[in-house]
Design an enzyme around this catalytic site. Structure first.
Site, PDB file in Angstrom:
ATOM      1  N   LYS A  13       0.838  -1.219   0.000  1.00 12.35           N
ATOM      2  CA  LYS A  13       0.000   0.000   0.000  1.00 12.35           C
ATOM      3  C   LYS A  13       0.870   1.265   0.000  1.00 12.35           C
ATOM      4  O   LYS A  13       0.671   2.157  -0.805  1.00 12.35           O
ATOM      5  CB  LYS A  13      -0.946   0.011   1.217  1.00 12.35           C
ATOM      6  N   ARG A  88      -9.988   0.542   8.755  1.00 13.86           N
ATOM      7  CA  ARG A  88      -9.531  -0.807   9.072  1.00 13.86           C
ATOM      8  C   ARG A  88     -10.593  -1.590   9.834  1.00 13.86           C
ATOM      9  O   ARG A  88     -10.350  -2.751  10.170  1.00 13.86           O
ATOM     10  CB  ARG A  88      -8.302  -0.700   9.983  1.00 13.86           C
ATOM     11  N   ARG A 122      11.708  -5.584   5.103  1.00 14.24           N
ATOM     12  CA  ARG A 122      11.486  -4.140   4.920  1.00 14.24           C
ATOM     13  C   ARG A 122      12.452  -3.315   5.773  1.00 14.24           C
ATOM     14  O   ARG A 122      12.766  -3.660   6.900  1.00 14.24           O
ATOM     15  CB  ARG A 122      10.055  -3.774   5.308  1.00 14.24           C
ATOM     16  N   ARG A 155      11.088  -1.542  11.217  1.00 11.75           N
ATOM     17  CA  ARG A 155       9.941  -1.170  12.047  1.00 11.75           C
ATOM     18  C   ARG A 155       9.804  -2.161  13.190  1.00 11.75           C
ATOM     19  O   ARG A 155       9.904  -3.363  12.974  1.00 11.75           O
ATOM     20  CB  ARG A 155       8.662  -1.164  11.195  1.00 11.75           C
ATOM     21  N   ARG A 166      -0.425  -9.141  13.427  1.00 14.95           N
ATOM     22  CA  ARG A 166      -0.986  -8.148  12.485  1.00 14.95           C
ATOM     23  C   ARG A 166      -1.803  -8.826  11.395  1.00 14.95           C
ATOM     24  O   ARG A 166      -2.851  -8.319  10.992  1.00 14.95           O
ATOM     25  CB  ARG A 166       0.141  -7.315  11.857  1.00 14.95           C
TER      26      ARG A 166
HETATM   27  P1  AP5 Z   1       4.791  -1.596   2.030  1.00 14.51           P
HETATM   28  O1  AP5 Z   1       4.481  -0.769   0.837  1.00 14.51           O
HETATM   29  O2  AP5 Z   1       5.499  -0.974   3.166  1.00 14.51           O
HETATM   30  O3  AP5 Z   1       3.470  -2.376   2.504  1.00 14.51           O
HETATM   31  P2  AP5 Z   1       2.177  -1.836   3.225  1.00 14.51           P
HETATM   32  O4  AP5 Z   1       1.008  -2.475   2.564  1.00 14.51           O
HETATM   33  O5  AP5 Z   1       2.201  -0.358   3.321  1.00 14.51           O
HETATM   34  O6  AP5 Z   1       2.377  -2.548   4.625  1.00 14.51           O
HETATM   35  P3  AP5 Z   1       2.321  -1.958   6.105  1.00 14.51           P
HETATM   36  O7  AP5 Z   1       3.078  -2.934   6.964  1.00 14.51           O
HETATM   37  O8  AP5 Z   1       2.743  -0.530   6.139  1.00 14.51           O
HETATM   38  O9  AP5 Z   1       0.824  -2.071   6.385  1.00 14.51           O
HETATM   39  P4  AP5 Z   1       0.163  -2.107   7.745  1.00 14.51           P
HETATM   40  O10 AP5 Z   1      -1.233  -1.982   7.315  1.00 14.51           O
HETATM   41  O11 AP5 Z   1       0.474  -3.279   8.575  1.00 14.51           O
HETATM   42  O12 AP5 Z   1       0.883  -0.938   8.569  1.00 14.51           O
HETATM   43  P5  AP5 Z   1       0.440   0.547   8.887  1.00 14.51           P
HETATM   44  O13 AP5 Z   1       1.631   1.393   8.889  1.00 14.51           O
HETATM   45  O14 AP5 Z   1      -0.717   0.926   8.047  1.00 14.51           O
HETATM   46  O15 AP5 Z   1       5.659  -2.848   1.503  1.00 14.51           O
HETATM   47  C1  AP5 Z   1       6.188  -3.803   2.417  1.00 14.51           C
HETATM   48  C2  AP5 Z   1       7.588  -4.254   1.957  1.00 14.51           C
HETATM   49  O16 AP5 Z   1       7.472  -4.924   0.701  1.00 14.51           O
HETATM   50  C3  AP5 Z   1       8.568  -3.092   1.723  1.00 14.51           C
HETATM   51  O17 AP5 Z   1       9.834  -3.511   2.114  1.00 14.51           O
HETATM   52  C4  AP5 Z   1       8.525  -2.881   0.210  1.00 14.51           C
HETATM   53  O18 AP5 Z   1       9.752  -2.387  -0.280  1.00 14.51           O
HETATM   54  C5  AP5 Z   1       8.214  -4.274  -0.307  1.00 14.51           C
HETATM   55  N1  AP5 Z   1       7.355  -4.242  -1.496  1.00 14.51           N
HETATM   56  C6  AP5 Z   1       6.215  -3.511  -1.652  1.00 14.51           C
HETATM   57  N2  AP5 Z   1       5.657  -3.743  -2.841  1.00 14.51           N
HETATM   58  C7  AP5 Z   1       6.460  -4.690  -3.444  1.00 14.51           C
HETATM   59  C8  AP5 Z   1       6.390  -5.357  -4.696  1.00 14.51           C
HETATM   60  N3  AP5 Z   1       5.399  -5.110  -5.556  1.00 14.51           N
HETATM   61  N4  AP5 Z   1       7.354  -6.269  -4.980  1.00 14.51           N
HETATM   62  C9  AP5 Z   1       8.355  -6.512  -4.110  1.00 14.51           C
HETATM   63  N5  AP5 Z   1       8.470  -5.899  -2.904  1.00 14.51           N
HETATM   64  C10 AP5 Z   1       7.530  -5.006  -2.581  1.00 14.51           C
HETATM   65  O19 AP5 Z   1      -0.104   0.407  10.389  1.00 14.51           O
HETATM   66  C11 AP5 Z   1       0.787   0.157  11.458  1.00 14.51           C
HETATM   67  C12 AP5 Z   1       0.014   0.097  12.766  1.00 14.51           C
HETATM   68  O20 AP5 Z   1      -0.623   1.362  13.022  1.00 14.51           O
HETATM   69  C13 AP5 Z   1      -1.124  -0.923  12.836  1.00 14.51           C
HETATM   70  O21 AP5 Z   1      -0.661  -2.215  13.163  1.00 14.51           O
HETATM   71  C14 AP5 Z   1      -2.004  -0.304  13.933  1.00 14.51           C
HETATM   72  O22 AP5 Z   1      -1.442  -0.525  15.198  1.00 14.51           O
HETATM   73  C15 AP5 Z   1      -1.895   1.196  13.643  1.00 14.51           C
HETATM   74  N6  AP5 Z   1      -2.935   1.655  12.714  1.00 14.51           N
HETATM   75  C16 AP5 Z   1      -2.737   2.176  11.462  1.00 14.51           C
HETATM   76  N7  AP5 Z   1      -3.904   2.497  10.879  1.00 14.51           N
HETATM   77  C17 AP5 Z   1      -4.876   2.169  11.771  1.00 14.51           C
HETATM   78  C18 AP5 Z   1      -6.293   2.242  11.740  1.00 14.51           C
HETATM   79  N8  AP5 Z   1      -6.945   2.692  10.658  1.00 14.51           N
HETATM   80  N9  AP5 Z   1      -6.996   1.823  12.841  1.00 14.51           N
HETATM   81  C19 AP5 Z   1      -6.351   1.363  13.916  1.00 14.51           C
HETATM   82  N10 AP5 Z   1      -5.008   1.256  14.019  1.00 14.51           N
HETATM   83  C20 AP5 Z   1      -4.266   1.655  12.950  1.00 14.51           C
HETATM   84 MG    MG Z   2       2.430   1.030   4.895  1.00 18.43          MG
END
Ligand code: AP5
Ligand code: MG
Length: 210
Positions: A13, A88, A122, A155, A166
């Site tokens: 994402k 979410r 990552r 992270r 997660r």
């Molecule tokens: P990346 O692009 O970083 O993936 P992502 O989908 O953004 O994954 P996240 O881990 O950021 O999602 P998340 O939903 O768990 O975390 P968030 O920060 O939102 O890609 C991942 C890796 O793969 C990278 O190394 C990248 O280089 C590689 N990659 C990407 N695309 C690729 C491809 N096509 N091919 C090869 N490699 C690739 O949330 C974190 C925390 O915040 C949550 O756990 C929760 O505690 C809190 N939180 C956030 N939002 C909410 C909400 N709405 N409600 C409640 N709590 C929340």
């Molecule tokens: Mg992300």
């Protein structure tokens, strides 16, 4: 264009949002990035959510909804935005409906084995949040951000035990939003397993066909 990016942790994402934001000239709002910035700056919000993020659990809906409400009311969101990681839960999705209309909800579909590999490799720039992968998207110099020169970090929620939680939280609380938005006719399914460039092109074509 007003969009939501949906998909499990590691679906790409944030990676695709970084490209889409440039291509479409819209704002990228990642609730995870907002929480991590609050933690880094040791704000009241940061103190409240630090342990929750470290465990891979969800921040309470009330806190998250209020943060997004304030963010999308800013003038830079008028031209459009990508909401990455919000909503979410069904309660967050209902609240969002009351705040704004949406043009599309992009659902990135990626197998579990792939997301686990992506998360465990990552690395991130601590100040800008720029994302790398040790195998799939390494920096020019190992362990160093290409632009700021800072040492990259892992992270805290990318440790194996937390990744498992997660993914469970995603299945339980967030995956039901796929049907929720499908019923509203907003879902655009994208195979997120190819390279970032390929995934972006698939999404771009699907959005242009809407
Ligand atoms: P990346 O692009 O970083 O993936 P992502 O989908 O953004 O994954 P996240 O881990 O950021 O999602 P998340 O939903 O768990 O975390 P968030 O920060 O939102 O890609 C991942 C890796 O793969 C990278 O190394 C990248 O280089 C590689 N990659 C990407 N695309 C690729 C491809 N096509 N091919 C090869 N490699 C690739 O949330 C974190 C925390 O915040 C949550 O756990 C929760 O505690 C809190 N939180 C956030 N939002 C909410 C909400 N709405 N409600 C409640 N709590 C929340
Ligand atoms: Mg992300």
């Amino acid at each position: 264009m007003k969009m939501v990016f949906l998909g499990p942790p590691g679906a790409g994402k944030g990676t695709i949002a970084a490209r889409a934001k440039e291509a479409y000239g819209i704002v990228h709002i990642s609730t995870g990035d907002l929480f991590r910035a609050a933690i880094k700056n040791e704000t009241e919000l940061g103190k409240k959510v630090k342990a929750i993020l470290a465990a891979g659990d969800l921040v309470p809906d009330s806190v998250t909804i209020e943060m997004v409400r304030q963010r999308i009311a800013q003038p830079d969101c008028e031209k459009g935005f990508i909401l990455d990681g919000f909503p979410r839960t069904v309660a967050q999705a209902d609240a969002l409906t009351g705040m704004t209309g949406l043009d599309a909800v992009v659902n990135f579909v990626v197998p579990k084995e792939v997301v686990v590999r992506r998360l465990s490799g990552r690395r991130m720039c601590p100040s800008t949040g720029r994302i790398y992968h040790i195998e799939f998207g390494p920096p020019k110099v190992e362990g160093i951000d290409d632009e700021t020169g800072e040492p990259l970090i892992q992270r805290p929620d990318d440790r194996e035990e937390t990744i498992v939680n997660r993914l469970e939280v995603y299945d339980r609380s967030t995956a039901p939003l796929i049907d929720y938005y499908r019923q509203k006719g907003l879902i655009v399914d994208i195979d997120g397993s190819g390279s970032p460039q390929h995934v972006f092109e698939l999404m771009d074509a699907a959005l242009k066909a809407l």
